[in-house]
Design an enzyme around this catalytic site. Sequence first.
Site, PDB file in Angstrom:
ATOM      1  N   TRP A 113     -29.705  20.373   4.231  1.00 45.83           N
ATOM      2  CA  TRP A 113     -29.146  19.759   2.954  1.00 45.83           C
ATOM      3  C   TRP A 113     -28.741  18.530   3.135  1.00 45.83           C
ATOM      4  O   TRP A 113     -28.256  17.882   2.106  1.00 45.83           O
ATOM      5  CB  TRP A 113     -27.991  20.737   2.577  1.00 45.83           C
ATOM      6  CG  TRP A 113     -28.489  22.111   2.005  1.00 45.83           C
ATOM      7  CD1 TRP A 113     -29.940  22.502   1.914  1.00 45.83           C
ATOM      8  CD2 TRP A 113     -27.679  23.046   1.422  1.00 45.83           C
ATOM      9  NE1 TRP A 113     -29.714  23.793   1.463  1.00 45.83           N
ATOM     10  CE2 TRP A 113     -28.658  24.132   0.854  1.00 45.83           C
ATOM     11  CE3 TRP A 113     -26.318  23.018   0.967  1.00 45.83           C
ATOM     12  CZ2 TRP A 113     -28.088  25.393   0.429  1.00 45.83           C
ATOM     13  CZ3 TRP A 113     -26.060  24.419   0.285  1.00 45.83           C
ATOM     14  CH2 TRP A 113     -26.833  25.284   0.067  1.00 45.83           C
ATOM     15  N   LYS A 114     -28.651  17.751   4.437  1.00 45.27           N
ATOM     16  CA  LYS A 114     -27.971  16.632   4.612  1.00 45.27           C
ATOM     17  C   LYS A 114     -26.537  16.481   3.950  1.00 45.27           C
ATOM     18  O   LYS A 114     -25.912  17.477   3.784  1.00 45.27           O
ATOM     19  CB  LYS A 114     -28.823  15.747   4.124  1.00 45.27           C
ATOM     20  CG  LYS A 114     -30.400  15.778   4.733  1.00 45.27           C
ATOM     21  CD  LYS A 114     -31.208  14.591   4.389  1.00 45.27           C
ATOM     22  CE  LYS A 114     -32.575  14.949   4.742  1.00 45.27           C
ATOM     23  NZ  LYS A 114     -33.436  13.957   5.100  1.00 45.27           N
ATOM     24  N   HIS A 167     -31.207  14.607  14.903  1.00 49.68           N
ATOM     25  CA  HIS A 167     -31.847  14.283  13.948  1.00 49.68           C
ATOM     26  C   HIS A 167     -31.863  12.618  13.961  1.00 49.68           C
ATOM     27  O   HIS A 167     -31.184  11.866  14.084  1.00 49.68           O
ATOM     28  CB  HIS A 167     -31.213  14.649  12.526  1.00 49.68           C
ATOM     29  CG  HIS A 167     -32.118  14.844  11.247  1.00 49.68           C
ATOM     30  ND1 HIS A 167     -32.100  13.570  10.632  1.00 49.68           N
ATOM     31  CD2 HIS A 167     -32.691  15.832  10.771  1.00 49.68           C
ATOM     32  CE1 HIS A 167     -33.093  13.836   9.809  1.00 49.68           C
ATOM     33  NE2 HIS A 167     -33.208  15.012   9.747  1.00 49.68           N
ATOM     34  N   GLU A 214     -40.216  15.722  14.202  1.00 48.91           N
ATOM     35  CA  GLU A 214     -40.334  15.138  13.028  1.00 48.91           C
ATOM     36  C   GLU A 214     -40.616  13.744  13.112  1.00 48.91           C
ATOM     37  O   GLU A 214     -39.619  12.981  13.414  1.00 48.91           O
ATOM     38  CB  GLU A 214     -38.652  15.199  12.512  1.00 48.91           C
ATOM     39  CG  GLU A 214     -38.245  16.620  12.246  1.00 48.91           C
ATOM     40  CD  GLU A 214     -37.067  16.873  11.360  1.00 48.91           C
ATOM     41  OE1 GLU A 214     -37.548  17.386  10.035  1.00 48.91           O
ATOM     42  OE2 GLU A 214     -36.121  16.034  11.139  1.00 48.91           O
ATOM     43  N   GLY A 234     -38.608  12.289   4.472  1.00 46.21           N
ATOM     44  CA  GLY A 234     -38.390  11.623   2.835  1.00 46.21           C
ATOM     45  C   GLY A 234     -39.343  10.752   2.330  1.00 46.21           C
ATOM     46  O   GLY A 234     -38.866  10.035   1.332  1.00 46.21           O
ATOM     47  N   SER A 265     -41.387  15.662   4.939  1.00 43.82           N
ATOM     48  CA  SER A 265     -41.807  15.926   3.800  1.00 43.82           C
ATOM     49  C   SER A 265     -42.655  17.073   3.522  1.00 43.82           C
ATOM     50  O   SER A 265     -43.779  17.109   2.874  1.00 43.82           O
ATOM     51  CB  SER A 265     -43.090  14.561   3.528  1.00 43.82           C
ATOM     52  OG  SER A 265     -42.301  13.512   3.475  1.00 43.82           O
ATOM     53  N   GLY A 294     -35.356  17.451   1.689  1.00 46.14           N
ATOM     54  CA  GLY A 294     -35.414  17.144   0.438  1.00 46.14           C
ATOM     55  C   GLY A 294     -35.846  18.385  -0.206  1.00 46.14           C
ATOM     56  O   GLY A 294     -35.175  18.708  -1.293  1.00 46.14           O
TER      57      GLY A 294
END
Length: 239
Positions: A15-16, A94, A164, A170, A204, A226
């Site tokens: 969720w950041k 991250h 990632e 994003g 993404s 996201g």
Amino acid sequence: MVNLDKYSSIFVANWKLNGNSSFLKDYYEKLKLNSNNCTIICPPSIYLKSLKTNNENLFCGAQDISSFKEGAYTGELSASMLKDNNVDFCLVGHSERRQHFSETNSSVNSKIANLIEQNIIPVICVGETLEQKDNNLTEEILSTQIKNGIPNSANYKNAIIAYEPVWAIGTGLTPSLDEINKVHDLIKNFDQKFINFKVLYGGSVKSENSKEITELSRVDGCLIGGASLKVEEFNKIIS
Ligand code: PEP
């Protein structure tokens, strides 16, 4: 410690810096879990305790942890504090932490070691930037992140790797399916000890591409940023 081998796929929602109490309540009410999968929600730390995870398919994870165990480190949260609050997973390394908070492979290494000591499973994020990809440095970058960032205590039962690509986070861009599978294969073959590691893909991921990515032979699940903020969309991804 959670037995990762019980699940056919693992999905992590990052969720950041988003969400609040009512968002969390609504999300939880609408979340539709898949009984074959392991779903891990990583809200901002202050909300970790509000997530009801007494379900063998749903767990909570932190987004970061201190590289220190205790002491005069204002603002930090330790691995033992996560354990004390029944947190089973934690993102580490991250790219946003590497970029904005000067995270290094060495601090990533200490964080993972601290988590493993507390029986918390680190989700270890690795990935190359676009410039590195364009200069054919993907293999070298991943190899350095893995060799320097992952301590000897990590194994396929107590740690997860997430590939990632930084340029995919994003942006709406993703590597081709073939590229994803090849990079995951590379990671699993860097060293004999990584062969059985669960390797997730992140960058993404959305409901339109999650199925084809998750079905790849070398992909064990996805890390979603996201698209995990919209519960209906996340339900489609984990279904
Ligand atoms: C992430 O933050 O780890 C991520 C993969 O983000 P997004 O899904 O938005 O690309």
